[in-house]
Scaffold this motif. Structure first.
Motif, PDB file in Angstrom:
ATOM      1  N   GLY B  10       0.915  -1.103  -0.116  1.00  0.00           N
ATOM      2  CA  GLY B  10       0.004  -0.010   0.043  1.00  0.00           C
ATOM      3  C   GLY B  10       0.967   1.039   0.045  1.00  0.00           C
ATOM      4  O   GLY B  10       2.117   1.333  -0.543  1.00  0.00           O
ATOM      5  N   ARG B  11       0.432   2.287   0.610  1.00  0.00           N
ATOM      6  CA  ARG B  11       1.070   3.637   0.435  1.00  0.00           C
ATOM      7  C   ARG B  11       2.257   3.503   1.270  1.00  0.00           C
ATOM      8  O   ARG B  11       3.530   3.902   0.854  1.00  0.00           O
ATOM      9  CB  ARG B  11       0.453   4.810   1.225  1.00  0.00           C
ATOM     10  N   PHE B  12       2.274   2.790   2.533  1.00  0.00           N
ATOM     11  CA  PHE B  12       3.442   2.928   3.183  1.00  0.00           C
ATOM     12  C   PHE B  12       4.381   1.774   2.903  1.00  0.00           C
ATOM     13  O   PHE B  12       5.655   1.925   2.659  1.00  0.00           O
ATOM     14  CB  PHE B  12       3.001   2.568   4.936  1.00  0.00           C
ATOM     15  N   ASP B  31       1.884  -8.622  -2.285  1.00  0.00           N
ATOM     16  CA  ASP B  31       0.629  -8.016  -2.111  1.00  0.00           C
ATOM     17  C   ASP B  31      -0.633  -8.900  -2.892  1.00  0.00           C
ATOM     18  O   ASP B  31      -0.128  -9.651  -3.827  1.00  0.00           O
ATOM     19  CB  ASP B  31       0.575  -6.510  -3.015  1.00  0.00           C
ATOM     20  N   LEU B  32      -1.841  -9.038  -2.483  1.00  0.00           N
ATOM     21  CA  LEU B  32      -2.594  -9.613  -3.174  1.00  0.00           C
ATOM     22  C   LEU B  32      -3.203  -8.982  -4.486  1.00  0.00           C
ATOM     23  O   LEU B  32      -3.833  -9.581  -5.256  1.00  0.00           O
ATOM     24  CB  LEU B  32      -3.720 -10.307  -2.034  1.00  0.00           C
ATOM     25  N   CYS B  33      -2.812  -7.619  -4.174  1.00  0.00           N
ATOM     26  CA  CYS B  33      -3.423  -6.791  -5.553  1.00  0.00           C
ATOM     27  C   CYS B  33      -2.490  -6.729  -6.742  1.00  0.00           C
ATOM     28  O   CYS B  33      -1.659  -6.018  -6.575  1.00  0.00           O
ATOM     29  CB  CYS B  33      -3.816  -5.427  -4.952  1.00  0.00           C
ATOM     30  N   ASP B  51      -1.885 -13.939  -1.579  1.00  0.00           N
ATOM     31  CA  ASP B  51      -2.527 -13.943  -0.136  1.00  0.00           C
ATOM     32  C   ASP B  51      -1.950 -14.626   1.048  1.00  0.00           C
ATOM     33  O   ASP B  51      -1.702 -15.679   1.139  1.00  0.00           O
ATOM     34  CB  ASP B  51      -4.069 -14.580  -0.338  1.00  0.00           C
ATOM     35  N   ILE B  52      -1.228 -13.792   1.764  1.00  0.00           N
ATOM     36  CA  ILE B  52      -0.346 -14.194   2.718  1.00  0.00           C
ATOM     37  C   ILE B  52      -1.180 -14.855   3.873  1.00  0.00           C
ATOM     38  O   ILE B  52      -0.655 -15.214   4.964  1.00  0.00           O
ATOM     39  CB  ILE B  52       0.434 -13.195   3.151  1.00  0.00           C
ATOM     40  N   THR B  53      -2.554 -14.651   3.901  1.00  0.00           N
ATOM     41  CA  THR B  53      -3.322 -15.371   4.981  1.00  0.00           C
ATOM     42  C   THR B  53      -3.282 -17.050   4.640  1.00  0.00           C
ATOM     43  O   THR B  53      -3.713 -17.793   5.427  1.00  0.00           O
ATOM     44  CB  THR B  53      -4.635 -14.981   5.204  1.00  0.00           C
TER      45      THR B  53
HETATM   46  N1  LIG Z   1      -4.248 -11.152   2.878  1.00  0.00           N
HETATM   47  C1  LIG Z   1      -3.328 -10.388   2.205  1.00  0.00           C
HETATM   48  N2  LIG Z   1      -2.249 -10.884   1.339  1.00  0.00           N
HETATM   49  C2  LIG Z   1      -1.441  -9.977   0.664  1.00  0.00           C
HETATM   50  N3  LIG Z   1      -1.700  -8.649   0.792  1.00  0.00           N
HETATM   51  C3  LIG Z   1      -2.507  -8.107   1.437  1.00  0.00           C
HETATM   52  C4  LIG Z   1      -3.318  -8.807   2.102  1.00  0.00           C
HETATM   53  N4  LIG Z   1      -4.334  -8.139   3.035  1.00  0.00           N
HETATM   54  C5  LIG Z   1      -4.017  -6.821   2.440  1.00  0.00           C
HETATM   55  N5  LIG Z   1      -2.712  -6.878   1.430  1.00  0.00           N
HETATM   56  C6  LIG Z   1      -2.165  -5.743   0.977  1.00  0.00           C
HETATM   57  O1  LIG Z   1      -1.846  -4.634   1.864  1.00  0.00           O
HETATM   58  C7  LIG Z   1      -1.684  -3.217   1.449  1.00  0.00           C
HETATM   59  C8  LIG Z   1      -2.022  -2.339   2.767  1.00  0.00           C
HETATM   60  O2  LIG Z   1      -3.310  -2.999   3.178  1.00  0.00           O
HETATM   61  P1  LIG Z   1      -4.274  -1.859   3.928  1.00  0.00           P
HETATM   62  O3  LIG Z   1      -4.603  -1.121   2.630  1.00  0.00           O
HETATM   63  O4  LIG Z   1      -5.317  -2.986   4.614  1.00  0.00           O
HETATM   64  O5  LIG Z   1      -3.674  -1.181   4.947  1.00  0.00           O
HETATM   65  P2  LIG Z   1      -3.115   0.293   4.952  1.00  0.00           P
HETATM   66  O6  LIG Z   1      -2.629   0.440   6.281  1.00  0.00           O
HETATM   67  O7  LIG Z   1      -4.443   1.458   4.893  1.00  0.00           O
HETATM   68  O8  LIG Z   1      -2.038   0.820   3.815  1.00  0.00           O
HETATM   69  P3  LIG Z   1      -1.393   2.144   3.391  1.00  0.00           P
HETATM   70  O9  LIG Z   1      -1.999   3.333   4.399  1.00  0.00           O
HETATM   71  O10 LIG Z   1       0.128   1.762   3.546  1.00  0.00           O
HETATM   72  O11 LIG Z   1      -1.800   2.543   2.204  1.00  0.00           O
HETATM   73  C9  LIG Z   1      -2.591  -3.327   0.450  1.00  0.00           C
HETATM   74  O12 LIG Z   1      -1.875  -3.094  -0.858  1.00  0.00           O
HETATM   75  C10 LIG Z   1      -3.244  -4.558   0.344  1.00  0.00           C
HETATM   76  O13 LIG Z   1      -3.929  -5.133  -1.097  1.00  0.00           O
END
Ligand SMILES: Nc1ncnc2c1ncn2[C@@H]1O[C@H](COP(=O)(O)OP(=O)(O)OP(=O)(O)O)[C@@H](O)[C@H]1O
Ligand SMILES: Nc1ncnc2c1ncn2[C@@H]1O[C@H](COP(=O)(O)OP(=O)(O)OP(=O)(O)O)[C@@H](O)[C@H]1O
Lengths: 217, 217
Positions: B10-12, B31-33, B51-53
């Motif tokens: 994600g952003r971080f 990332d799953l996306c 998907d890391i779960t």
């Molecule tokens: N089960 C998963 N497996 C792999 N990647 C995942 C999974 N769940 C979430 N992610 C990824 O993790 C990233 C960050 O997740 P999320 O948006 O929940 O957190 P965030 O803290 O709002 O992120 P940020 O503030 O860094 O943008 C997303 O790009 C999402 O696709």
């Protein structure tokens, strides 16, 4: 800084609002999510549950009168940009907006945000630097050639005196402070010895500071 | 710091991954996306859409071998916590996790995260302090009684010499640097005059620094 309106009480907005309020600022917090507003209802000067993409709502909130308005909506880019446009139309003195990407930030500036912040991007970069150089606690750039750093004493630095380290001659660096536990010695002398866990507060040529860090890695 | 796995781009996470890679670290980004991964596919040493779960996925990624694994999933709290548990089971040396709230952070520590970061919360607090004291550019706490600050010269400070400011006697503070444009004078003298926009680098008693700031507001 008399009053601030924080629009969007997510993780960033709520922390901003709480900190401002705790430091004596009158804060108005607005969010469309009831749960987020309720979490702050007893804390902030004023709160409102509202959808700020509604022009009527923006009028009724009286945002024109605030010293600063913070647009703390990151993911809803349309709402973030539309609100900024409305705030600019209201002649709000100082608009700060949170951006989710460089492109979002550019758009915000174009529509009138005075300051754009990138919390996740900046903290990601900071953590990266911390992982690479965990002994480097602080880094301030003073000029293109000078910096100030805080360096944890570990490894080959441990047990050396400042005379032995010979920082001024070897690295063009001055020790302006030597932190040991809760104490900070602001007038360190040549015979002072640095112990494990101490923190050196150093100022001088950036090139010398980098060389010091790699020599004692 | 040889290699780092960043789970969640994600952003971080993406900023963290990019910065690490740019500084010579071998980064695996997961990332799953698909869109998030594609944005970094040409940049990072290795990427994976997964998907890391899924325990199988975690095994196949070989996360056990990384120096650091960063759980950069903030909003999907279940995924964040479950992954941390799995990483702890794999004996990953250093697990860093992003938390969305104090409670989330507490849970992460309980399940084994070595370090928890709060990017939005911390940046919200930082912006608050900046809005309240915009002339205060840097603040480092050196001890319970000493600090180092960078203060922009404005208002009543403008045009004064260091002799006139009499900082050591009045505020128990030393000027360790005077920044003017791109230049930093690390050996300022009593007759040096501070101009609008200069930056004073000051170290000394925190109480004195606060009094200085309120006197020259
Ligand atoms: N089960 C998963 N497996 C792999 N990647 C995942 C999974 N769940 C979430 N992610 C990824 O993790 C990233 C960050 O997740 P999320 O948006 O929940 O957190 P965030 O803290 O709002 O992120 P940020 O503030 O860094 O943008 C997303 O790009 C999402 O696709
Ligand atoms: N139109 C709107 N009117 C009022 N509040 C809104 C509107 N759109 C979003 N918000 C609120 O703004 C807050 C932050 O928005 P969002 O979650 O999109 O950004 P974010 O950058 O991921 O937040 P953070 O990282 O600070 O948690 C949320 O609490 C959300 O309810």
């Amino acid at each position: 800084c008399k009053d601030v309106a924080v629009i969007g009480l997510g993780r960033f907005g709520s922390s901003l609002a709480r900190t401002l309020q705790s430091m004596g600022v009158a804060v108005l917090g607005v969010d469309l999510c009831e749960e987020h507003v309720n979490g702050l209802a007893g804390v902030l000067t004023e709160t409102a549950i509202a959808d700020i993409t509604d022009v009527q709502v923006v009028q009724e909130l009286g945002l024109r009168n605030f010293d600063h308005v913070v647009v703390a909506i990151g993911q809803n880019i349309a709402a973030s940009l539309m609100l900024t446009v409305m705030l600019k139309d209201l002649d709000v003195k100082h608009i700060i907006a949170k951006a989710s990407s460089d492109l979002h930030g550019k758009a915000l500036r174009l529509v009138g945000a005075d300051q754009v912040v990138f919390p996740e991007r900046d903290m990601g970069a900071r953590l990266a630097k911390h992982l690479i150089a965990p002994n480097l606690l602080e880094f301030i750039e003073l000029s293109p050639v000078h910096s100030l750093i805080e360096l944890t004493v570990a490894g080959a630095l441990v047990g050396k005196t400042l005379r032995q380290l010979d920082l001024r001659n070897k690295y063009s660096v001055n020790v302006i402070g030597l932190r040991s536990g809760q104490y900070c010695n602001l007038s360190p002398i040549a015979d002072d010895m640095v112990k494990e866990g101490d923190i050196l507060v150093l100022v001088g040529e950036t090139e010398g500071l980098e060389r010091l860090q790699s020599d004692y890695g």
